[in-house]
Scaffold this motif. Sequence first.
Motif, short mmCIF file in Angstrom:
data_model
loop_
_atom_site.label_atom_id
_atom_site.label_comp_id
_atom_site.label_asym_id
_atom_site.label_seq_id
_atom_site.Cartn_x
_atom_site.Cartn_y
_atom_site.Cartn_z
N ARG A 31 0.86 -1.18 0.00
CA ARG A 31 0.00 0.00 0.00
C ARG A 31 0.89 1.23 0.00
O ARG A 31 1.86 1.31 0.76
CB ARG A 31 -0.90 0.00 1.23
CG ARG A 31 -1.95 1.08 1.14
CD ARG A 31 -3.00 0.93 2.22
NE ARG A 31 -4.16 1.74 1.88
CZ ARG A 31 -5.22 1.86 2.66
NH1 ARG A 31 -5.27 1.22 3.81
NH2 ARG A 31 -6.22 2.63 2.29
N CYS A 32 0.55 2.16 -0.87
CA CYS A 32 1.35 3.37 -1.00
C CYS A 32 1.09 4.28 0.21
O CYS A 32 -0.06 4.58 0.51
CB CYS A 32 1.00 4.09 -2.30
SG CYS A 32 1.86 5.66 -2.49
N GLU A 33 2.16 4.69 0.87
CA GLU A 33 2.00 5.54 2.06
C GLU A 33 1.61 6.96 1.68
O GLU A 33 1.11 7.72 2.49
CB GLU A 33 3.29 5.53 2.89
CG GLU A 33 3.50 4.18 3.57
CD GLU A 33 4.83 4.07 4.32
OE1 GLU A 33 5.50 5.11 4.50
OE2 GLU A 33 5.18 2.94 4.70
N ARG A 34 1.85 7.32 0.42
CA ARG A 34 1.52 8.68 -0.01
C ARG A 34 0.07 8.80 -0.47
O ARG A 34 -0.68 9.63 0.02
CB ARG A 34 2.47 9.10 -1.13
CG ARG A 34 2.20 10.50 -1.62
CD ARG A 34 3.39 11.05 -2.40
NE ARG A 34 3.05 12.32 -3.01
CZ ARG A 34 3.17 12.57 -4.30
NH1 ARG A 34 3.62 11.64 -5.13
NH2 ARG A 34 2.85 13.75 -4.78
N CYS A 35 -0.35 7.89 -1.42
CA CYS A 35 -1.70 8.05 -2.00
C CYS A 35 -2.68 6.99 -1.51
O CYS A 35 -3.86 7.04 -1.82
CB CYS A 35 -1.63 8.07 -3.53
SG CYS A 35 -1.30 6.48 -4.29
N GLY A 36 -2.20 6.03 -0.70
CA GLY A 36 -3.10 5.05 -0.09
C GLY A 36 -3.54 3.92 -1.00
O GLY A 36 -4.32 3.06 -0.58
N ARG A 45 7.98 1.05 -6.84
CA ARG A 45 7.35 2.37 -6.76
C ARG A 45 5.87 2.24 -7.03
O ARG A 45 5.43 1.38 -7.79
CB ARG A 45 7.97 3.34 -7.77
CG ARG A 45 9.30 3.88 -7.33
CD ARG A 45 9.86 4.89 -8.31
NE ARG A 45 11.18 5.33 -7.85
CZ ARG A 45 11.37 6.38 -7.06
NH1 ARG A 45 10.35 7.14 -6.71
NH2 ARG A 45 12.58 6.68 -6.65
N CYS A 46 5.09 3.12 -6.44
CA CYS A 46 3.64 3.13 -6.66
C CYS A 46 3.35 3.44 -8.13
O CYS A 46 3.81 4.43 -8.66
CB CYS A 46 3.01 4.21 -5.77
SG CYS A 46 1.26 4.47 -6.13
N PRO A 47 2.57 2.56 -8.80
CA PRO A 47 2.28 2.80 -10.22
C PRO A 47 1.35 4.00 -10.43
O PRO A 47 1.18 4.45 -11.55
CB PRO A 47 1.62 1.49 -10.68
CG PRO A 47 1.13 0.84 -9.44
CD PRO A 47 2.01 1.30 -8.31
N HIS A 48 0.76 4.50 -9.34
CA HIS A 48 -0.14 5.67 -9.48
C HIS A 48 0.63 6.96 -9.28
O HIS A 48 0.67 7.81 -10.17
CB HIS A 48 -1.30 5.55 -8.50
CG HIS A 48 -2.09 4.30 -8.72
ND1 HIS A 48 -3.12 4.22 -9.63
CD2 HIS A 48 -1.94 3.06 -8.19
CE1 HIS A 48 -3.58 2.98 -9.64
NE2 HIS A 48 -2.88 2.25 -8.79
N CYS A 49 1.28 7.12 -8.12
CA CYS A 49 1.93 8.42 -7.85
C CYS A 49 3.46 8.32 -7.92
O CYS A 49 4.14 9.33 -7.78
CB CYS A 49 1.48 8.96 -6.51
SG CYS A 49 2.19 8.08 -5.09
N PHE A 50 3.98 7.15 -8.12
CA PHE A 50 5.42 6.90 -8.32
C PHE A 50 6.25 7.11 -7.06
O PHE A 50 7.47 7.20 -7.10
CB PHE A 50 5.97 7.77 -9.47
CG PHE A 50 6.91 7.00 -10.36
CD1 PHE A 50 6.59 5.74 -10.82
CD2 PHE A 50 8.14 7.55 -10.74
CE1 PHE A 50 7.47 5.03 -11.63
CE2 PHE A 50 9.03 6.84 -11.54
CZ PHE A 50 8.68 5.59 -11.99
ZN LIG Z 1 0.94 6.23 -4.56
#
Ligand SMILES: [Zn+2]
Lengths: 135, 385
Positions: A31-36, A45-50
């Motif tokens: 789970r991305c800590e930045r965008c959830g 890396r998060c494929p949404h917000c990187f």
């Molecule tokens: Zn993210």
Amino acid sequence: MNGYLKPLPKPSKVSAPFWAAARRHQLILQRCERCGTFIYYPRSRCPHCFDDRLGWQQVSGRGVVYSFTVVRRAMSRAFGDAPYVLAIVELEEGPRLTTNIVAAPEAVSVGMKVTAHFDDVTPECTLVKFKPAEE
Amino acid sequence: MSLKAKAAIVGIGELKPSKEPGESTALELMAAASAQALADAELDKSDIDGFLVGMPFSDPGILYPSAAAEALGLRPRMLNQVDIGGAAGAGMVWRAAAAIDAGMCRAVLCVAADLNRLGDQRPPMISTAREFEWPYGNIGANCGYAMIAQRHMYEYGTKPEQMAKVAVDQRKNALKNPLAIFNDKPLTVEEVLASRMIVDPLHLYEIVSPVSGGAAFVVSGPELARRARHPAIWLLGAGESCSHATITYARSLTESAVKQSATAAFAMAGLKPQDMNLVCPYDCYTITVLITLEDAGFCKKGHGGPFVMERDLSYAGDLPCNTHGGQLSFGQPGLAGGMSHVTEAARQLMGRGGERQVKNARFAFVNGNGGIMSEQTSLIFERRT
Ligand SMILES: [Zn+2]
């Protein structure tokens, strides 16, 4: 050798926690800590917000069959036990994953509720499959 | 900036496909198809200074373009492998046009060929597919397209007979194509639905057959196009888009990146789907054609099934579609399968369709599709008289 001839995952440093959890019969997702966003398959890396701050979280294992097929003639000899049900399951938490539904082909339909079913295919490896949810 | 009418297809070559692996290598088939295309354009090998090639699955390798250029005796000033699967043929067209428009070369030879057999080496697969797809048996293209079709049926009520109609109408076209592998007898919807279920809901006759074969075409700028023997077929619009590699991770199973690629192509051309006299959508499976027609705007989203039932997709019909028979009846010689949609559009617009000639064909829509509805390349062509 236990005679299991199908391809097995070769975990990377990033994906190793996922497979280790499966071994314990737990489904965990990044789970991305930045965008959830929940993420599958594991990434660096998060494929949404990187962002690269990704943690692991255990999830419900509940989902629905988003789509499926009954593979009656497999492209690989290792799957000589066809027919088998190949499916895309959409988890409650959002991500979709490629999996198998452990059920008779005629019992599977799009939209049906399923829960994670951990298949210990070898002493070292557990695959995350799904079975029809009990009402 | 636009590629509108900056380059044209001036010559085509296409080998008769065969189910047999044959004695030739893929490189030899490329040479044969290339020689045909050059002769067709009345160009000499020395006129070619750009080279785009698709790698054969039967003989894969790194640094493929130089190996193929060497085998063909070319010394190109621009060379590349177009690695976008079935979209490679369509993708070559605008890449060639862009290189010509940029002044990097004058005439680009585009070629692909393959054999109906596996080589000594398998093309390597990406680690994510090996780790998260293969263990569950998501191997090969059949699985992904089956799950796309299943979802399309679920979301829109698409029926098996509607998908089958695509194969049936395209077979009518193949009966007039001496090159097609299935050109000896018509096909009925009942026969398609009675053929063996391979991956539910797709039957055997809804799935392409691998064959040995090859295709080539030459793209040139205005100067050489004027010298060409046949009418130059101008590229008016091009668009490309990729939304995923494995269908599981696509935002939608039923709405493809054709929406972006076709919108861009039509905008560049300044035309609408209704202006097209001929469509050549990539057809690895019947469902691919339905989704492509929907997302390119030929009908409402989800209405591809009823739409093909209302339309006659044969060369004499109200929406001539894959008049060569499509890959479903022509055969799929590796990446040259995706070139067949380009060569057929050019052939028809040149007025060389023979018994399957579409009357008054001026505009054609071509769509290339790679992987599991992953890479999409849309093109608009015009014959300018
Ligand atoms: Zn993210």
